[in-house]
Design an enzyme around this catalytic site. Structure first.
Site, mmCIF file in Angstrom:
data_model
loop_
_atom_site.group_PDB
_atom_site.id
_atom_site.type_symbol
_atom_site.label_atom_id
_atom_site.label_comp_id
_atom_site.label_asym_id
_atom_site.label_seq_id
_atom_site.Cartn_x
_atom_site.Cartn_y
_atom_site.Cartn_z
ATOM 1 N N LYS A 86 7.082 14.810 3.275
ATOM 2 C CA LYS A 86 6.965 15.042 4.717
ATOM 3 C C LYS A 86 7.096 16.523 5.050
ATOM 4 O O LYS A 86 6.292 17.080 5.810
ATOM 5 C CB LYS A 86 8.047 14.228 5.450
ATOM 6 C CG LYS A 86 7.921 14.278 6.967
ATOM 7 C CD LYS A 86 9.138 13.683 7.675
ATOM 8 C CE LYS A 86 9.309 12.204 7.458
ATOM 9 N NZ LYS A 86 8.417 11.378 8.302
ATOM 10 N N ARG A 104 15.358 13.896 9.759
ATOM 11 C CA ARG A 104 14.756 12.832 8.930
ATOM 12 C C ARG A 104 14.831 13.197 7.448
ATOM 13 O O ARG A 104 14.815 14.364 7.083
ATOM 14 C CB ARG A 104 13.273 12.655 9.263
ATOM 15 C CG ARG A 104 12.985 12.202 10.665
ATOM 16 C CD ARG A 104 11.470 12.121 10.841
ATOM 17 N NE ARG A 104 11.110 12.348 12.216
ATOM 18 C CZ ARG A 104 10.752 11.362 13.071
ATOM 19 N NH1 ARG A 104 10.701 10.130 12.650
ATOM 20 N NH2 ARG A 104 10.441 11.641 14.314
ATOM 21 N N GLY A 147 11.753 3.593 4.634
ATOM 22 C CA GLY A 147 12.866 2.781 5.152
ATOM 23 C C GLY A 147 14.099 2.776 4.271
ATOM 24 O O GLY A 147 15.069 2.094 4.584
ATOM 25 N N MET A 185 15.967 5.474 3.425
ATOM 26 C CA MET A 185 16.990 6.459 3.809
ATOM 27 C C MET A 185 17.100 6.526 5.332
ATOM 28 O O MET A 185 16.404 5.815 6.039
ATOM 29 C CB MET A 185 16.662 7.809 3.167
ATOM 30 C CG MET A 185 16.872 7.755 1.641
ATOM 31 S SD MET A 185 16.556 9.328 0.828
ATOM 32 C CE MET A 185 14.802 9.487 0.963
ATOM 33 N N ARG A 196 -1.762 11.755 7.611
ATOM 34 C CA ARG A 196 -1.695 11.266 6.227
ATOM 35 C C ARG A 196 -3.025 10.583 5.924
ATOM 36 O O ARG A 196 -3.788 10.261 6.841
ATOM 37 C CB ARG A 196 -0.527 10.298 6.058
ATOM 38 C CG ARG A 196 -0.621 9.121 6.983
ATOM 39 C CD ARG A 196 0.603 8.228 6.902
ATOM 40 N NE ARG A 196 0.529 7.263 7.991
ATOM 41 C CZ ARG A 196 1.539 6.515 8.393
ATOM 42 N NH1 ARG A 196 2.725 6.631 7.833
ATOM 43 N NH2 ARG A 196 1.390 5.639 9.373
ATOM 44 N N HIS A 245 -5.537 -24.413 -14.908
ATOM 45 C CA HIS A 245 -6.960 -24.753 -15.001
ATOM 46 C C HIS A 245 -7.699 -24.374 -13.719
ATOM 47 O O HIS A 245 -8.742 -23.723 -13.756
ATOM 48 C CB HIS A 245 -7.091 -26.259 -15.275
ATOM 49 C CG HIS A 245 -8.501 -26.741 -15.346
ATOM 50 N ND1 HIS A 245 -9.134 -27.349 -14.302
ATOM 51 C CD2 HIS A 245 -9.400 -26.649 -16.333
ATOM 52 C CE1 HIS A 245 -10.370 -27.644 -14.645
ATOM 53 N NE2 HIS A 245 -10.563 -27.241 -15.888
ATOM 54 N N SER A 305 -13.594 -9.621 -30.929
ATOM 55 C CA SER A 305 -13.386 -9.742 -29.495
ATOM 56 C C SER A 305 -11.967 -10.264 -29.304
ATOM 57 O O SER A 305 -11.637 -11.370 -29.739
ATOM 58 C CB SER A 305 -14.403 -10.703 -28.884
ATOM 59 O OG SER A 305 -14.161 -10.814 -27.507
ATOM 60 N N CYS A 308 -12.424 -10.334 -24.414
ATOM 61 C CA CYS A 308 -12.896 -11.301 -23.433
ATOM 62 C C CYS A 308 -11.649 -12.021 -22.958
ATOM 63 O O CYS A 308 -10.661 -12.092 -23.653
ATOM 64 C CB CYS A 308 -13.910 -12.249 -24.046
ATOM 65 S SG CYS A 308 -13.302 -13.179 -25.446
ATOM 66 N N TYR A 346 -16.177 -2.481 -25.217
ATOM 67 C CA TYR A 346 -16.465 -3.142 -23.941
ATOM 68 C C TYR A 346 -15.342 -4.087 -23.544
ATOM 69 O O TYR A 346 -14.516 -4.458 -24.376
ATOM 70 C CB TYR A 346 -17.787 -3.938 -24.020
ATOM 71 C CG TYR A 346 -17.705 -5.139 -24.914
ATOM 72 C CD1 TYR A 346 -17.268 -6.369 -24.429
ATOM 73 C CD2 TYR A 346 -18.059 -5.047 -26.254
ATOM 74 C CE1 TYR A 346 -17.166 -7.467 -25.265
ATOM 75 C CE2 TYR A 346 -17.956 -6.140 -27.099
ATOM 76 C CZ TYR A 346 -17.511 -7.352 -26.594
ATOM 77 O OH TYR A 346 -17.399 -8.435 -27.415
#
Lengths: 923, 923
Positions: A41, A114, A123, A125, A381, A499, A814, A881, A901
């Site tokens: 900040k 702050r 939140g 501090m 920001r 499943h 694979s 895979c 891949y």
């Protein structure tokens, strides 16, 4: 050496290090690069205030560095010498710029105090506002604002906040009576309201406020044993100390532990002049975005409230007005724009927002306040945006020359891409609705439909054009048809890798699993939520699969076909410009393969031959498979296999054909055979009639197939070794399909993959079959060679360890990281529901290892397997895979291992492509 | 460079290398150290013939070196130059010594031509006997022997052997008609016998033999297209070539592949004078052992047959006579000893056997032949012996100063020790009986008893004093009582690691599993063998669990209580003098622990807390456990746990007490909870009444506990994290038991072990409970500290990989290689029966990895785990528990990894001690 020691105590002869960093009035001691010292900040305020290209009207103030925080904690809550002087010096400059003076009874300067650490800890501090307000300065503020109720309200808030944060918590004071001061003061206010019959704080008269603040002050003394300070300097140092102390508060420490933030970073303290948007009709407050965060359009978008504080915009009590015509919406259409009501201010604001975006080269979310006709920029920001907007902004900003391509690619998170790929519930409608139940978000996107409870009903209703949502305790392969026909699936049991979840993700279908909030009564075709609401067959439901939320009724859906979306296409071109790792899809049908291609898959990484025995068109092949499994004589078995081969060939041929020469990795039959036979007596009897096998024999055969741990049972290559004819049949089908396609002038390239191997001798065995069948097919087709590759899944830990030996028998590996995770952890995916929730809750595991690969354990096996495999076979192709292939973090990990891949479900191909590209751009 | 090139071709100017090595007449060119060149047999013959301390009357001969074999194969079946001359020279020396001449029609020398590789390859290569016998030399041999039938018989055997081995096989001739020459000639002989109505070869007259050999010769021409050679030299070179060729025969190559014998070793050829023990009444042949191979007693033991060939002794048609009084047995008591019938020869023989044992410093198995009053020593080799004899010989020879202690320890194989530890069927009785079925040898030793089919019956019958054998398809935990009461267990299903096998091995009980030869009809209480024999309840069976053989009826048992056997105790003292690795036992009861102690266990490496819920005395604790699992309210659960704790404490205390301060590793509850609840409706209903839980609720609860893959399910530490109160209860019981024992002045040292961990955070979680309970128990007992250690099983692959992290939370690791093998291979131990037999048969796996640890795969995890664990925690104690702890090869492997101890079933402790000692002695 402790960082605190680096803070010189101003001893003579030593250069004194700066402790306080001023900002405001078009200059600043710090800048954005000084986050370590000034916190996020503080650095940002300095940048806004002081950067030559910005010089925004930020309320002036100063930042006390993080090194002071460490000094404070290491030296018994003391401050380095010289700090006080620097603070006084800076504060007088702030007063000068604001035309007010700290502690001046007639024209007081008020301050906010702050925290601000290197990384945001929202939140965690403390903050103290309105520091400097006291019985002495009250009147001055009333004169400034002309509103005494406003001032008394500010003052009572200040007392509550300060007494709580500084006098009780930071000082570690045990309140008398055991109840915190804040609660005590709150109850006094409530008591007044109750006595007067008021509904809202605003109804209190000035006299009542006056009396109340006096009561507050008296109560503070009673409860905390100290009187509330009137000295503004005492207030200021109290607030500064409280903020530093909160760095070592319980919440903050816990947060740092989780987020792995080092304890010795410390927080800075930002002391800044208070400005008020609620001091009269020439005051306002608002927020804005430099581009539209919902669509990405490159136009300034914002809202404001006249005579209000920032909190009021957020609270949503009053409807905010649009800053300009562009920002108007249905609710705010009739309200005056800022452009109209304060044209000068608007012009100034517009200029600032443009400057900010140019400077930061990203869409900014800004907060501003207008105090008595003077514009202050409070904060800016990087602005949050949805997926579509993120893609459009990235592409546009690149085109505008604002950012290079690599930055554009990094601007969109893979999860934002998910949003684009699926229809979703209209966020506004969802905002207004209340979910009736919550489950695990197994398949993202939104859907709505009418509730059915059985697969057959789903099929039947869907065939009549109804949109349905299938609701079950759990799904099984026998439900696949109904699942396919449903808009979405909702289960009350099962986890993220049940499943239902796996199937739905494979299809890109909306799915919520493990929704323990509902209790299904399948017989009555109803379910009941834990609130007692009953939903019946045919009732409408809407599902948000991204968040796991279930709504009653029909919520509107928003949908885009992303594949023809221009920003998306432009973005993916940028993406592929950086990507080095291939992306394939897991696809079991030509339909899946076509979808995968459209999403940019470069091959099929996993084609499961068993899919043809499940679902819609499976009747005939499943019958033949069952005959093969259960046949009594060799002759019957051979006959069944011969017929089956034709089905398998047709099936493989169509997918090879769609992929047009791109590699298609075909996995030989994997599941244990008992998965293909019914187990209940009725169906067994039916089957016995159909197959013409005596019921007793059939029962015995089925019983013999039973396994205690099917996951570790007679499956994969173990089938291919016990029944070499099954391997032979499949290989023949693959090679004949390839030969036939090539004879038709089409391209085809199969990769034959052996599953569940644990030792290289299994590969030697299977390879001999493949090579023999290859010779035979070549001979029968009159060919010298049919192109194919031979390889194996690495999904058993031993195979990974023995990769050096395995690689000598394989053209490719694979990694099947689903099973590898099961065996490496000893977790059965089907049974994990019994303990995984507790594991995640207790942070024994930080994430579900089936969702994102466990890099330390399973990942080490993948790493070892890749290294050893490549070492013994330089030409080895290595891919993965499985579900992890579509998880961005996992994709990054696989990229790091140098994989050729990843393969994932068709709908996750773009996500994998993006993640793979981003992996090239980070380190 | 090819070894063949090293064989110089005798070119002028180059030193010619020796090709032929003579032996006989008290001298030899070679000796025992030249096995590489001369093969095992050749080197041994040279040693016997030529070593100055031996100089035995070996039939003279010579060895052609293995280098010639390689030359032969590399140079198109040719021989190095100079070989023929060397052979001729050596052969004339052989003739001189024997007083005969090769090819001399009047006094022919006959030769044997045999293979002999560096390592024995029994039966894999060819042998040709009686080389030199021809139509020309027949008469000479008849004159020598005075027995023409003997000569014709020898001649026809020679024709058959030579035509087959040399003319057909080695020459690669395809016999006309497709039937091998040996078979054709055999059928001619059978035809003669059939025509004459003879039962035996010996009934043929000389005239008939004469006619037959002529027919043989004619048939050889017809079938093989070449005439049978009469030239002895042609015969000799033919035989030599055939032996060399057989090195590359199919059988030999296959054998080398399996035994990993290099192809380039080659075989030597041994050409040796034939001697005959069947040339008349002054001839004999026999075998002997320098010490009694059945008891180990240090006395010469042997048998002989007058006027017979070596084969006749083996064939067992005539009862052999004892060489001396000591060698007499029931069958041979009445026969004349060699000592009486040929005292001079016996004295000579006794002297030779003594010389041989002194020279080789081990018991020798010798073969001898007496030809016309002249003793020839044919062979000597280290003699086979049973376990008891092996131990006694080792101890005796060490005491006699013949061998050092280290050699004594190496003389007994761990498997020989197994024989000592268990009763066994009397080998003689077994020899005479025919097994009715064969299964897998799951629990060694012998047993006999009456057949029962159900656990209850086993208990009931045993309580009436009956000895029973329990016969079942498979066993389950519910059968444990009956199993315990049975003499042995026989199952028709399951593998070497099935429930029955594991339990039986743990108890050292005789057990045969997977006996597919029998089909059980439990209802009728019978089983049927594949030969159709039916066995009923109550019938007697005898089992040889070491070999997996099942006999009908009662065979006698031999048994020794080894623990008080003096040679055994002396031997184990020698063993422990070398051993560096500790040996513990897996013991679940004080009884087991006592047995383990008696067998020399140094601690308990695995105490399974769950054992108390199975078997005899389990009723009460099992009830409480079920109440805990199935209770509806928190209060009920807490109450059940409280009561359970008392049982657990009593149980643990008694074992700690027996072990008297030696470490006892107590594993926290491991099995998934559903193992403890009944699943069939009847028992569920009963339970519901006993527990007072509504049947519906109970059913739902039991159903919820069901798992698809219980092996990978909610078990081990996962229970301890889901139900921390279960961990707490056990830890409290352990620490209170320890504190109480110590208060009574007794020693106790528990090691608390957490099972099935996969991540160090699980240990952090459980450790916190242990430390808290420790503080609480200390406080309540007024102690400062109760000694204990905290550690974990490493049985999940991830735990082994993460051992570095795990070790920081643990004082010790105990590798659970059973489960580690399951997960590393992906093999479910319960389901392996479906494919492991095929895997072993096809040599995909060379051994069952649950029997002997898979050193490459699972072993690597153990190695990694040990290294990483020790690296991060120098003080870490590392051991293994599980079946592999009792497997000698595995023990050697674990020793190599530097483990602190292995733990195995009590009955295998001596075996593990021996294996651990031997591991120190080899490399």
């Amino acid at each position: 050496m402790s960082r605190a020691k680096a803070v010189k105590s101003g001893k003579p002869g030593k250069a004194s290090r700066k402790l306080v960093y001023f900002f405001g009035g078009g200059r600043a001691d710090g800048n954005e690069s000084m986050k370590e010292l000034l916190g996020g900040k503080g650095a940002n305020l300095a940048e806004m205030a002081g950067h030559p290209k910005l010089r925004l009207p930020v309320p002036p103030g100063f930042t006390i560095g993080t090194d002071v925080c460490m000094h404070y904690h290491e030296k018994g809550h003391s401050y380095p010498r010289g700090l006080e002087a620097e603070v006084r010096r800076s504060l007088s400059e702030v007063g000068r710029l604001m035309g007010r003076r700290f502690g001046d009874p007639r024209n007081p300067l008020l301050l906010s105090v702050r925290s601000g650490a290197r990384r945001s800890m929202p939140g965690m501090m403390e903050t103290v506002l309105n520091v400097g307000l006291s019985r002495d300065t009250l009147e001055g503020l009333i004169r400034q604002s002309g509103d005494d109720r406003f001032v008394y309200d500010a003052y009572r808030r200040f007392i509550m906040m300060y007494a709580d944060v500084v006098m009780e918590k930071a000082a570690g004071v045990e309140p008398r009576g055991g109840v915190g001061i804040r609660k005590v003061l709150d109850s006094l206010l409530e008591e007044v309201k109750r006595r007067r019959g008021y509904d809202s704080d605003t109804q209190l008269t000035v006299a009542e406020w006056k009396a109340l603040v006096e009561e507050f002050r008296a109560t503070v003394v009673k409860v905390l044993g100290r009187s509330f300070p009137d000295d503004p300097w005492e207030q200021l140092w109290g607030a500064i100390g409280a903020v530093f102390s909160s760095w070592n508060g319980k919440r903050a420490i816990e947060y740092r532990r989780i987020e792995k933030i080092p304890d010795d970073w410390g927080t800075a303290v930002n002391v800044q002049a208070m400005v008020f948007g609620n001091m009269g009709p020439d005051c306002a407050t608002g927020v804005g975005f430099t581009r539209n965060p919902g669509t990405g359009e490159a136009r300034f978008y914002g809202e404001y409230l006249m005579n209000a504080q920032g909190e009021d915009v957020v609270a949503g009590i009053r409807t905010p007005a649009p800053v300009n015509e562009y920002s108007k919406n249905a609710q705010s259409r009739h309200l005056p724009t800022l452009e109209r009501s304060m044209p000068g201010i608007y012009k100034e604001l517009w200029e600032y927002q443009r400057r900010l975006e140019r400077h930061y080269r990203d869409m900014q979310d800004i907060e501003f306040t207008i105090e008595k006709g003077r514009l202050y920029m409070l904060q800016c920001r990087v602005g949050k945006r949805n997926g579509m907007a993120a893609v459009r902004m990235a592409v546009d900003m690149h085109r505008e020359g604002l950012i290079p391509a690599r930055t554009a690619v990094q601007r969109v998170s893979p999860n934002q891409l998910v949003e684009l790929l699926l229809p979703m519930l209209d966020p506004l409608a969802e905002h207004a609705a209340k979910p009736m139940a919550k489950g695990l978000p197994a398949g993202p996107g939104g859907a709505r439909g009418r509730v059915v409870f059985r697969s057959e009903d789903a099929v039947a209703w869907a065939s009549k054009g109804e949109k349905v949502i299938m609701v079950r305790e759990e799904t099984s392969p026998e439900d696949v048809d109904g699942m396919h026909k449903s808009q979405a699936i909702l289960t009350s049991k099962g986890g993220m890798t049940s499943h239902a979840a796996l199937v739905a993700r494979g299809w890109g279908k909306c799915c919520i699993v493990g929704c323990g909030d509902i209790e299904i009564d399948e017989e009555r075709r109803t379910f009941r939520t834990k609130d007692g609401q009953v939903v019946r067959e045919g009732d409408w439901l809407s599902l948000n699969g991204t968040k796991g939320l279930v709504y009653e009724g029909q919520l509107p859906l928003v949908d885009i076909d992303i594949r023809s979306n221009r920003p998306y296409r432009a973005f993916m071109r940028l993406v592929d410009g950086f990507r080095t790792m291939g992306v394939r899809a897991n696809a079991d049908t030509p339909q899946d393969a076509a979808v995968a291609l459209a999403f940019g898959a470069e091959g099929v990484g996993l084609f499961r031959t068993e899919h043809m025995f499940y679902g819609e068109h499976s009747e005939k092949p499943l019958f033949l498979l069952r005959r093969m499994i259960l046949s009594e004589t060799e002759a019957e078995r051979r006959e069944a296999i011969g017929k089956l081969s034709r089905h398998v060939k047709r099936d493989i041929k169509s997918t090879l054909s769609v992929m047009a020469g791109r590699p298609v990795t075909i996995r030989l039959l994997d599941p244990p055979l008992h998965e293909f036979v019914p187990h209940d007596p009725v169906r067994l009897k039916e089957l016995s009639e159909v197959l013409g096998v005596r019921p007793g024999v059939l029962r015995r055969r089925v019983l013999a197939l039973h396994e205690n741990n099917p996951m570790l049972g007679h499956r994969g290559v173990r089938l291919g070794i016990s029944y070499p004819e099954i391997t032979e049949m499949q290989v023949r089908a693959i090679l004949e399909a390839t030969a036939e396609l090539r004879a038709e002038g089409r391209k085809a390239f199969p990769e034959i993959m052996v599953p569940v191997t644990s030792t290289s001798s299994e590969l030697v065995h299977q390879r001999a079959i493949v090579e023999r069948v290859h010779r035979e097919v070549c001979a029968s087709k009159g060919l010298r060679r049919i192109p194919y590759q031979f390889g194996t899944m690495i999904e058993v830990p031993r195979a990974a360890l023995q990769a050096g030996e395995m690689a000598q028998q394989a053209d490719f590996f694979s990694f099947g990281t689903n099973d590898l995770t099961q065996m490496c952890f000893g977790f059965s995916r089907d049974d994990i529901g019994g303990f995984l929730p507790v594991y995640l809750e207790q942070r024994i595991l930080l994430q579900d290892p089936f969702q994102s690969i466990d890099q330390e354990g399973v990942g080490e096996l993948v790493r070892l397997g890749t290294e050893r495999g490549r070492k013994s076979n330089k030409a080895l192709k290595v891919g993965i895979c499985g579900e992890h292939g579509g998880d961005p973090e996992s994709v990054r990990f696989f990229h790091g291992l140098g994989m050729d891949y990843v393969s994932c479900s068709p709908y996750r191909v773009p996500i994998a492509r993006l993640a793979a590209a981003q992996a090239c751009l980070t380190r």
